[in-house]
Design an enzyme around this catalytic site. Sequence first.
Site, PDB file in Angstrom:
ATOM      1  N   GLY A  33       0.831  -1.204   0.000  1.00 22.51           N
ATOM      2  CA  GLY A  33       0.000   0.000   0.000  1.00 22.51           C
ATOM      3  C   GLY A  33       0.858   1.243   0.000  1.00 22.51           C
ATOM      4  O   GLY A  33       2.079   1.182   0.208  1.00 22.51           O
ATOM      5  N   LYS A  55       6.405   0.555   7.267  1.00 22.91           N
ATOM      6  CA  LYS A  55       6.094   1.809   6.561  1.00 22.91           C
ATOM      7  C   LYS A  55       7.334   2.695   6.557  1.00 22.91           C
ATOM      8  O   LYS A  55       7.940   2.921   7.605  1.00 22.91           O
ATOM      9  CB  LYS A  55       4.936   2.504   7.271  1.00 22.91           C
ATOM     10  CG  LYS A  55       4.591   3.859   6.706  1.00 22.91           C
ATOM     11  CD  LYS A  55       3.120   4.179   6.947  1.00 22.91           C
ATOM     12  CE  LYS A  55       2.926   5.298   7.920  1.00 22.91           C
ATOM     13  NZ  LYS A  55       1.529   5.639   8.124  1.00 22.91           N
ATOM     14  N   ASP A 151     -10.630  12.719  10.568  1.00 24.23           N
ATOM     15  CA  ASP A 151     -10.298  12.388   9.185  1.00 24.23           C
ATOM     16  C   ASP A 151     -10.310  10.875   8.947  1.00 24.23           C
ATOM     17  O   ASP A 151      -9.486  10.362   8.203  1.00 24.23           O
ATOM     18  CB  ASP A 151      -8.924  12.990   8.854  1.00 24.23           C
ATOM     19  CG  ASP A 151      -8.696  13.106   7.357  1.00 24.23           C
ATOM     20  OD1 ASP A 151      -9.698  13.169   6.612  1.00 24.23           O
ATOM     21  OD2 ASP A 151      -7.525  13.106   6.929  1.00 24.23           O
TER      22      ASP A 151
HETATM   23  P1  AMP Z   1      -0.778   4.679   5.324  1.00 22.66           P
HETATM   24  O1  AMP Z   1       0.509   5.120   4.727  1.00 22.66           O
HETATM   25  O2  AMP Z   1      -0.688   4.409   6.788  1.00 22.66           O
HETATM   26  O3  AMP Z   1      -1.914   5.606   4.950  1.00 22.66           O
HETATM   27  O4  AMP Z   1      -1.118   3.276   4.658  1.00 22.66           O
HETATM   28  C1  AMP Z   1      -1.349   3.144   3.272  1.00 22.66           C
HETATM   29  C2  AMP Z   1      -1.932   1.783   2.944  1.00 22.66           C
HETATM   30  O5  AMP Z   1      -1.008   0.752   3.285  1.00 22.66           O
HETATM   31  C3  AMP Z   1      -3.210   1.440   3.726  1.00 22.66           C
HETATM   32  O6  AMP Z   1      -4.363   1.936   3.068  1.00 22.66           O
HETATM   33  C4  AMP Z   1      -3.177  -0.081   3.743  1.00 22.66           C
HETATM   34  O7  AMP Z   1      -3.689  -0.571   2.528  1.00 22.66           O
HETATM   35  C5  AMP Z   1      -1.694  -0.400   3.800  1.00 22.66           C
HETATM   36  N1  AMP Z   1      -1.248  -0.616   5.189  1.00 22.66           N
HETATM   37  C6  AMP Z   1      -0.722   0.290   6.039  1.00 22.66           C
HETATM   38  N2  AMP Z   1      -0.417  -0.276   7.218  1.00 22.66           N
HETATM   39  C7  AMP Z   1      -0.780  -1.574   7.127  1.00 22.66           C
HETATM   40  C8  AMP Z   1      -0.731  -2.695   8.031  1.00 22.66           C
HETATM   41  N3  AMP Z   1      -0.245  -2.574   9.265  1.00 22.66           N
HETATM   42  N4  AMP Z   1      -1.171  -3.880   7.598  1.00 22.66           N
HETATM   43  C9  AMP Z   1      -1.661  -4.012   6.338  1.00 22.66           C
HETATM   44  N5  AMP Z   1      -1.734  -3.008   5.447  1.00 22.66           N
HETATM   45  C10 AMP Z   1      -1.300  -1.793   5.823  1.00 22.66           C
END
Ligand code: AMP
Length: 405
Positions: A33, A55, A151
């Site tokens: 993601g 991340k 949000d």
């Molecule tokens: P974010 O950068 O936190 O907005 O995350 C972006 C996308 O990454 C999310 O919409 C999820 O699809 C995926 N994602 C983020 N964190 C997780 C996690 N802990 N487990 C699974 N998918 C995740």
Amino acid sequence: MNRNKREKEYYSIDVGDSTFMVLKRYQNLRPIGSGAQGIVCSAYDHNFERNVAIKKLSRPFQNQTHSKRAYRELVLMKCVNHKNIIGLLNVFTPQKTLEEFQDVYLVMELMDANLCQVIQMELDHERLSYLLYQMLCGIKHLHAAGIIHRDLKPSNIVVKSDCTLKILDFGLARTAATGLLMTPYVVTRYYRAPEVILGMGYQANVDVWSVGCIMAEMVRGSVLFPGTDHIDQWNKVIEQLGTPSQEFLMKLNQSVRTYVENRPRYAGYSFEKLFPDVLFPADSEHNKLKASQARDLLCKMLVIDASKRISVDEALQHPYINVWYDPTEVEAPPPAITDKQLDEREHTVEEWKELIYKEVLDLEERTKNGVIRGPPASIGAAVSSTTPPPPPPSTTSPPCPPTRP
Ligand code: AMP
């Protein structure tokens, strides 16, 4: 730690357009993601023998917006501990000094899909109500800590195939400016409450509106208020729900009120029209009752005037939701937030860089001592799988909840 030893702990791997420089314990990286802050990968953690999500925050101190968000998230993730809020397992930076500091990596529990993917599925009442219950539990816990999200959206909510749900982020800082008269920039506004769109004061039930929008989307299979920009967002709300009363308009500041009063007037539609029976599974007497309860909950959450909208507690007590009520989940003791000025902080890029760097070092240290929150040390024994990260979730099999209490 000396430079050579530290360098040997990391390796670099290209994922999509980005390069991840991660600890060697994390292998088998695959992109799952991306969000405003960067790319997220799944990976296998050889130390704890489990799958995780990593991340990457690239240069999180690059400007005020990125810095505030990254710092706030680090501090809050460290303090908040609830089963419906994502847990932080590890934090690291491969750079060795403040001068060299560039990127932060957050290691989290790995979930199977975000809610955008689940919305496409046909959900029965049990799954739908269980997902909503967990959202409300997570939100209530944030509120108890003084964090009002403002949000919430499907991309920031993740689920597992067993229907467990976690909120990924902490939303907008109190000081974050929003509202009709703001310069538009590209963010998803579909789930933002009228008081946020119109730049009014807000209370905790601002987040109930977002839950209402998410629930509506799960029922309809499409976005309820798909505004193309911040002005159109308001149009979409009044076209469907009707122009709000004079009493509501009097709460707006003069310039916004003038704008709102000059919009065409809409009568709006009844909730029976907005959410007709065909949208719900209503094949049995039980399901017919559930469908009418679901519609009743929607009409109490999707109220433009926040003073007339239900609260999180009332939503948790609603017949559609309270079948799942468990005091240990709903009334978990609130976390203590250590940084009281979290939302008011204003710093230069250099100051932010140092603050974030210090926070990362503190978190790295806590991880070594096993103090950081998240699963207990026994996780290695409990999750003994050595399988690689799972494939992307199938969009045909909905997540499966536990049996209804
Ligand atoms: P974010 O950068 O936190 O907005 O995350 C972006 C996308 O990454 C999310 O919409 C999820 O699809 C995926 N994602 C983020 N964190 C997780 C996690 N802990 N487990 C699974 N998918 C995740």
